[in-house]
Design a protein around this motif. Structure first.
Motif, PDB file in Angstrom:
ATOM      1  N   ILE A  58       0.850  -1.183   0.000  1.00 60.58           N
ATOM      2  CA  ILE A  58       0.000   0.000   0.000  1.00 60.58           C
ATOM      3  C   ILE A  58       0.893   1.243   0.000  1.00 60.58           C
ATOM      4  O   ILE A  58       1.785   1.369   0.849  1.00 60.58           O
ATOM      5  N   ILE A  59       0.666   2.153  -0.925  1.00 60.98           N
ATOM      6  CA  ILE A  59       1.394   3.420  -0.947  1.00 60.98           C
ATOM      7  C   ILE A  59       0.665   4.415  -0.046  1.00 60.98           C
ATOM      8  O   ILE A  59      -0.542   4.626  -0.190  1.00 60.98           O
ATOM      9  N   LYS A  60       1.428   5.012   0.878  1.00 63.60           N
ATOM     10  CA  LYS A  60       0.849   5.948   1.843  1.00 63.60           C
ATOM     11  C   LYS A  60       1.160   7.380   1.423  1.00 63.60           C
ATOM     12  O   LYS A  60       2.317   7.763   1.285  1.00 63.60           O
ATOM     13  N   MET A  61       0.093   8.158   1.238  1.00 69.06           N
ATOM     14  CA  MET A  61       0.218   9.543   0.801  1.00 69.06           C
ATOM     15  C   MET A  61      -0.441  10.469   1.817  1.00 69.06           C
ATOM     16  O   MET A  61      -1.285  10.033   2.606  1.00 69.06           O
ATOM     17  N   VAL A 296       4.642   9.615   0.139  1.00 69.49           N
ATOM     18  CA  VAL A 296       4.476  10.689  -0.841  1.00 69.49           C
ATOM     19  C   VAL A 296       3.717  11.866  -0.239  1.00 69.49           C
ATOM     20  O   VAL A 296       2.676  11.675   0.405  1.00 69.49           O
ATOM     21  N   ASP A 297       4.243  13.085  -0.453  1.00 66.48           N
ATOM     22  CA  ASP A 297       3.459  14.310  -0.245  1.00 66.48           C
ATOM     23  C   ASP A 297       2.732  14.542  -1.556  1.00 66.48           C
ATOM     24  O   ASP A 297       3.318  14.989  -2.542  1.00 66.48           O
ATOM     25  N   ILE A 298       1.451  14.249  -1.593  1.00 61.17           N
ATOM     26  CA  ILE A 298       0.734  14.204  -2.867  1.00 61.17           C
ATOM     27  C   ILE A 298       0.647  15.575  -3.529  1.00 61.17           C
ATOM     28  O   ILE A 298       0.503  15.673  -4.747  1.00 61.17           O
ATOM     29  N   ALA A 299       0.774  16.667  -2.764  1.00 56.81           N
ATOM     30  CA  ALA A 299       0.710  18.003  -3.360  1.00 56.81           C
ATOM     31  C   ALA A 299       1.837  18.228  -4.352  1.00 56.81           C
ATOM     32  O   ALA A 299       1.698  18.999  -5.305  1.00 56.81           O
ATOM     33  N   GLY A 300       2.985  17.580  -4.144  1.00 59.06           N
ATOM     34  CA  GLY A 300       4.086  17.656  -5.094  1.00 59.06           C
ATOM     35  C   GLY A 300       4.775  18.999  -5.160  1.00 59.06           C
ATOM     36  O   GLY A 300       5.428  19.313  -6.160  1.00 59.06           O
ATOM     37  N   THR A 301       4.665  19.792  -4.094  1.00 61.11           N
ATOM     38  CA  THR A 301       5.239  21.137  -4.120  1.00 61.11           C
ATOM     39  C   THR A 301       6.587  21.231  -3.431  1.00 61.11           C
ATOM     40  O   THR A 301       7.150  22.317  -3.308  1.00 61.11           O
ATOM     41  N   GLY A 302       7.121  20.114  -2.961  1.00 55.65           N
ATOM     42  CA  GLY A 302       8.429  20.127  -2.318  1.00 55.65           C
ATOM     43  C   GLY A 302       8.344  20.317  -0.823  1.00 55.65           C
ATOM     44  O   GLY A 302       7.316  20.712  -0.280  1.00 55.65           O
ATOM     45  N   ILE A 557      11.944  23.100  -6.863  1.00 62.28           N
ATOM     46  CA  ILE A 557      11.447  22.453  -5.647  1.00 62.28           C
ATOM     47  C   ILE A 557      12.430  21.377  -5.199  1.00 62.28           C
ATOM     48  O   ILE A 557      13.220  20.863  -6.004  1.00 62.28           O
ATOM     49  N   LEU A 558      12.398  21.058  -3.919  1.00 61.62           N
ATOM     50  CA  LEU A 558      13.221  19.989  -3.354  1.00 61.62           C
ATOM     51  C   LEU A 558      12.282  18.883  -2.905  1.00 61.62           C
ATOM     52  O   LEU A 558      11.435  19.090  -2.031  1.00 61.62           O
ATOM     53  N   MET A 559      12.416  17.714  -3.519  1.00 62.91           N
ATOM     54  CA  MET A 559      11.521  16.591  -3.265  1.00 62.91           C
ATOM     55  C   MET A 559      12.293  15.436  -2.636  1.00 62.91           C
ATOM     56  O   MET A 559      13.504  15.301  -2.831  1.00 62.91           O
ATOM     57  N   VAL A 560      11.559  14.570  -1.914  1.00 62.07           N
ATOM     58  CA  VAL A 560      12.185  13.452  -1.218  1.00 62.07           C
ATOM     59  C   VAL A 560      11.597  12.133  -1.705  1.00 62.07           C
ATOM     60  O   VAL A 560      10.377  11.980  -1.806  1.00 62.07           O
ATOM     61  N   ARG A 561      12.480  11.164  -1.989  1.00 56.60           N
ATOM     62  CA  ARG A 561      12.058   9.818  -2.372  1.00 56.60           C
ATOM     63  C   ARG A 561      11.971   8.923  -1.144  1.00 56.60           C
ATOM     64  O   ARG A 561      12.919   8.824  -0.364  1.00 56.60           O
ATOM     65  N   GLY A 575       5.317  18.203 -13.279  1.00 58.68           N
ATOM     66  CA  GLY A 575       6.107  19.018 -12.382  1.00 58.68           C
ATOM     67  C   GLY A 575       6.279  18.416 -11.005  1.00 58.68           C
ATOM     68  O   GLY A 575       6.473  19.128 -10.013  1.00 58.68           O
ATOM     69  N   MET A 576       6.234  17.120 -10.909  1.00 61.30           N
ATOM     70  CA  MET A 576       6.379  16.397  -9.648  1.00 61.30           C
ATOM     71  C   MET A 576       6.690  14.939  -9.980  1.00 61.30           C
ATOM     72  O   MET A 576       6.800  14.569 -11.143  1.00 61.30           O
ATOM     73  N   TYR A 577       6.840  14.085  -8.957  1.00 60.32           N
ATOM     74  CA  TYR A 577       7.008  12.662  -9.232  1.00 60.32           C
ATOM     75  C   TYR A 577       5.750  12.135  -9.928  1.00 60.32           C
ATOM     76  O   TYR A 577       4.633  12.579  -9.648  1.00 60.32           O
ATOM     77  N   ASP A 578       5.941  11.167 -10.814  1.00 59.76           N
ATOM     78  CA  ASP A 578       4.816  10.538 -11.500  1.00 59.76           C
ATOM     79  C   ASP A 578       4.220   9.469 -10.584  1.00 59.76           C
ATOM     80  O   ASP A 578       4.915   8.538 -10.166  1.00 59.76           O
ATOM     81  N   TYR A 579       2.935   9.617 -10.273  1.00 58.76           N
ATOM     82  CA  TYR A 579       2.294   8.705  -9.322  1.00 58.76           C
ATOM     83  C   TYR A 579       1.801   7.406  -9.959  1.00 58.76           C
ATOM     84  O   TYR A 579       1.523   6.434  -9.257  1.00 58.76           O
ATOM     85  N   LEU A 580       1.691   7.384 -11.288  1.00 52.22           N
ATOM     86  CA  LEU A 580       1.067   6.236 -11.937  1.00 52.22           C
ATOM     87  C   LEU A 580       1.947   4.990 -11.915  1.00 52.22           C
ATOM     88  O   LEU A 580       1.436   3.876 -11.875  1.00 52.22           O
ATOM     89  N   SER A 581       3.257   5.176 -11.925  1.00 45.76           N
ATOM     90  CA  SER A 581       4.152   4.034 -12.076  1.00 45.76           C
ATOM     91  C   SER A 581       4.731   3.517 -10.769  1.00 45.76           C
ATOM     92  O   SER A 581       5.370   2.471 -10.739  1.00 45.76           O
TER      93      SER A 581
END
Length: 585
Positions: A58-61, A296-302, A557-561, A575-581
């Motif tokens: 399960i992916i937690k967002m 995942v921070d689903i907003a994708g704004t960093g 933006i600064l994003m975290v994996r 403009g953010m990580y791709d959530y589909l894959s």
């Protein structure tokens, strides 16, 4: 798109005449998996990090506020368009691939890209056969037609893009299937058979596949439509369906047993489901990302400033981070319908007086906040024009003397008071608003800060003209990314006055310039690309001359994996990580 509610909306019908030949299929639609598993800074910018075909988990967002809506006919945040593809299938979509490869449009519900005729005024799509809703009924072309038509009702769905009502050849006065029940709409959309849908435009538009990629083309069965309440249970056509919806609290999605991978060459559907928690305080959300409690921070704004400091000072954390530059503008709307901002010199006082470096610092500095902007369009958008309409000093911290001269010119030598809106659940916007407040105080302008929730920010508050006028919202923080990366895809929704709705929901609340509307119409029918790009640059310059938008930053933006995730990569299209894959290791 707003953060990234990337948008594309036209209130008038004009469009491109270039490249109107029929389009074929999109070629390979699979994700490029030529990535690696060694954690390093920017490892997911242009390749897949931790590629895997493993299923399960399960992916937690989480999100710092409520969702605007999960209804495909209304949602307009980039995070929504990104995630929506897990449960809904538009006619076409942007390719799930790393970096700039994601800007390619590929077929989804449709078998191929659109075929144009009638000089580009007519666009035809053939649907894949055998695609089913979660209840087992087959998707038909009439469902796509209904979905598009319902989205034109901006009283019921105030937030959504308004491209279709502006460009389709709809009957005069048409207000959607609820209010214009029984009205014949064949002048705009026809369905010759169960698997063919034909769109009829007022004027040619070569980029119609970009409209077909909007979430509004995801089918909606009329028999299951509940209007504004449809957001409480969207009927799925994707590999996942809504299991539990607690409005304002959380969403849980599980596998859709009716999804058939044989009808879907794009989606891998790796996780077993998703858990999405709403209204999680932003800094707490970052801490949970860093600890591994969230994926995942689903907003994708960093990440916020506090987490940014931790990441950049810790080599091990920095290995998990990506720092993309995106086609996004962080800006402030200056509303001429709120006194004394109806006077251009009062608006100029703000343009000169704001400390732009302070605004940049609020968003994370040059590294994670972005480049100081001088106009609306970022340099990555064709048509970008270098300009410096309101010089703000060699240090870019504001020209106090020019600001005070402008106050005198507008009859307010001692300054004035104005209210400023920002999204209260976004610390960066709050910090930016506080910076504006402090810098304008130097010139005598008293800025009163008003925080509003993200979920209703545009529909009820900052994007609602009657509310803004009544409550003196003269300034509003805003953020905009291209619906697609050209001058029209970037500018139209934030500078065309015809997208402003008195019912609320528009990102444009301040640009009401007839010359700009006419120039947009002229640009969209200009066949020469170089001339067209020049026209978009001129539009940008014209808006700047009116001082109705303060362009602060071209964003980074600064994003975290998350350590738990597989198939992580940055999508230039979203403009953010791709959530589909994404999957779980």
């Amino acid at each position: 798109m707003r953060t990234k509610r990337w948008r594309f909306a036209v209130a008038s019908a004009a469009a491109l005449t270039l490249g109107l030949s029929a389009c074929g299929g999109g070629g390979d639609t699979g994700t490029d998996t030529s990535g690696g598993t060694t954690a390093e800074f920017n490892a997911a910018l242009d390749k897949v990090f931790s590629p895997s075909e493993k299923k399960g988990g399960i992916i937690k967002m989480a999100h710092s506020d409520d969702w605007d809506t999960v209804d495909p006919g209304e949602t307009y945040y980039g995070m929504s368009w990104n995630f929506l593809r897990t449960y809904a299938r538009p006619l076409v979509m942007y390719k799930p691939a790393p970096g700039k490869a994601s800007n390619e449009i590929v077929p989804d519900l449709a078998e191929s890209l659109g075929e144009s005729s009638d000089g580009g005024k007519t666009w035809t799509y053939k649907l894949r056969k055998g695609v089913k809703y979660e209840d087992g009924t087959e998707v038909k072309a009439a469902d796509v037609k209904y979905a598009v038509l319902r989205s034109t009702d901006k009283e019921t769905f105030p937030n959504g893009p308004s491209y279709f009502e502006g460009m389709l050849n709809l009957p005069a006065g048409y207000k959607g299937p609820y209010k214009s029940k029984g009205v014949n709409t064949d002048s705009a959309i026809t369905t010759p058979d169960d698997y063919t849908i034909v769109f009829h435009l007022k004027q040619p538009f070569a980029g119609f596949d970009n409209l077909a990629a909007l979430s509004q083309t995801a089918p909606v069965p009329a028999a299951k439509d509940t209007g504004a309440k449809y957001r409480e249970h969207v009927i799925s056509t994707g590999p996942y369906m809504f299991d539990k919806v607690e409005t304002g609290k959380s969403y849980t999605l599980k596998r859709n047993p009716q999804w058939d991978p044989a009808t879907d060459p794009i989606r891998k559907a790796l996780p077993d489901g998703y858990e999405i928690t709403l209204k999680t305080e932003a800094n707490d959300l970052d801490n949970r990302l860093l600890s591994g409690d969230l994926d995942v921070d689903i907003a994708g704004t960093g990440v916020q400033a506090a987490a940014q400091g931790k990441i950049l000072s810790d080599p091990e954390l920095k290995k998990k981070a990506d720092n993309p530059t995106i086609a996004r503008l962080q800006y402030m709307s200056i509303n001429p319908q709120v006194k004394p901002l109806d006077n251009i010199d009062c608006r100029k006082a703000i343009m000169y007086g704001v400390d732009q470096v302070g605004y940049q610092t609020a968003y994370g500095g040059e590294f994670a906040g972005g480049q100081l902007a001088t106009g609306l369009m970022p340099p990555s958008i064709d048509g970008f024009k270098e300009m410096n309409t309101y010089p703000n000093g060699d240090d870019h911290k504001g020209d106090v003397n020019k600001a005070k001269e402008s106050l005198t010119a507008c009859g307010q030598p001692n300054g004035f008071t104005v209210n400023m809106a920002f999204r209260s659940d976004r610390p960066k916007e709050k910090a930016a608003a506080e910076s504006v407040q402090q810098s304008l105080k130097r010139v005598g302008i008293n800025v009163v800060l008003k925080g509003f929730p993200t979920g209703d920010y545009f529909s009820t508050y900052a994007g609602n003209p009657p509310y803004a006028r009544k409550n003196g919202l003269g300034l509003a923080t805003n953020s905009w990314g291209a619906d697609w990366n050209d001058g029209f895809g970037f500018l139209s929704q934030i500078v065309d006055s015809r997208v402003i709705r008195e019912t609320g929901g528009s990102s444009n609340i301040s640009v009401r310039i007839p010359d700009v509307d006419k120039a947009l119409d002229a640009a969209t029918v200009e066949p020469d690309k170089a001339k067209r790009d020049q026209m978009y640059g001129d539009i940008d310059k014209r808006v700047m001359e009116e001082a109705v938008v303060y362009p602060a930053l071209w964003a980074k933006i600064l994003m975290v994996r998350s350590d738990r995730l597989s198939n992580v990569y940055f999508s230039d299209a979203y403009g953010m990580y791709d959530y589909l894959s994404m999957g779980i290791k």
